[in-house]
Design an enzyme around this catalytic site. Sequence first.
Site, PDB file in Angstrom:
ATOM      1  N   THR A 110       0.839  -1.202   0.000  1.00 24.34           N
ATOM      2  CA  THR A 110       0.000   0.000   0.000  1.00 24.34           C
ATOM      3  C   THR A 110       0.870   1.247   0.000  1.00 24.34           C
ATOM      4  OG1 THR A 110      -1.606  -1.273   1.296  1.00 24.34           O
ATOM      5  CG2 THR A 110      -2.031   1.057   1.054  1.00 24.34           C
ATOM      6  N   GLY A 156       5.555  -6.813   6.755  1.00 28.43           N
ATOM      7  CA  GLY A 156       6.649  -6.742   5.792  1.00 28.43           C
ATOM      8  C   GLY A 156       8.029  -6.762   6.430  1.00 28.43           C
ATOM      9  N   GLU A 191       9.862   1.678  10.863  1.00 27.03           N
ATOM     10  CA  GLU A 191       8.570   2.351  10.723  1.00 27.03           C
ATOM     11  C   GLU A 191       8.209   3.079  12.014  1.00 27.03           C
ATOM     12  OE1 GLU A 191       6.442  -0.639   7.460  1.00 27.03           O
ATOM     13  OE2 GLU A 191       6.056  -0.924   9.591  1.00 27.03           O
TER      14      GLU A 191
END
Length: 231
Positions: free
Chosen positions: A35, A101, A107
Site C-alpha cells: 500500500t 513486511g 517504521e
Amino acid sequence: MTQDELKQLVGQAAADYVNANVPEGAVIGVGTGSTANCFIDALAATKHRYRGAVSSSVATTARLQQHGIKVFDLNEIESLPVYVDGADEIDHRGAMIKGGGGALTREKIVASVADVFVCIADASKRVDVLGQFPLPIEVVPMARTAIGRRVAAIGGVPVLRVAKDGTPFITDNGKEILDVKGLAISDPCGLEAVINAWPGVVTVGLFAQRGADLCLLGTETGVQTITYAKH
C-alpha cells in the site's frame, strides 16, 4: 474493486492529502509495503514539490530512488510533517498491528518523529479487536527462545518467521521476527509497553502509544477519512 485497486485508490488519496496539507520543500516520511508503494507511485507525479523523503526500509528507499525522489537519513532531518504508511490491522482508536513486511522498527522510529501519522488501508484491515493478524516482534536472535516463553505465558503462540529458503527471516537491522498468533488485544497500549520491556525485544509491531492520527480507508464506495483523538 479488487484489493489491489483499493490500495491504489488510497495511495492516490494519500498523495492528494499530502499535496494539500504539507508545505512545499518539506521532507515526507514514507512507510513500507504494497500500500505504501502505491502512495510512492502516486506521489511521484508531484515529487518536485518536496525536498525528498525519509524511508522506513531498504525496499522503500529503492522504490523512492527509482522515481527520482531524494532519500534522507532521519538524522539529517529536523522535522517531519507527515508519515504515510499502511497497516496489517487498525482498530477504532487508530491503534495498529504493523510489521507484516518486516520493517516495524524503522517504521516506528520514523512515525515517532512525524507530526501527523496517516494510515492508508483497505477496509479489510479495520477490526474491532487487534490480534487476528499475527503480532510481529523483532528480537535479538539470542533472546528468541526466552521471548517465546514470555509470549506463551500471556497466551500467545510464537512462530519464527522464515524466508523463502527456510532460513530465519532477517530484518534490515540484522534481527529475527517472532509472529505471535492467538492474541485478542483489548489493551494495545498496555501490551505494547509490556512487550517492549522484555530484554531482547527490539520492538513490537503494536503501534498504539503512537497510533494513527488519520486513516484513509479504501472501501467499495470510495475512500473514507477517519480521524482519531489525539494520543
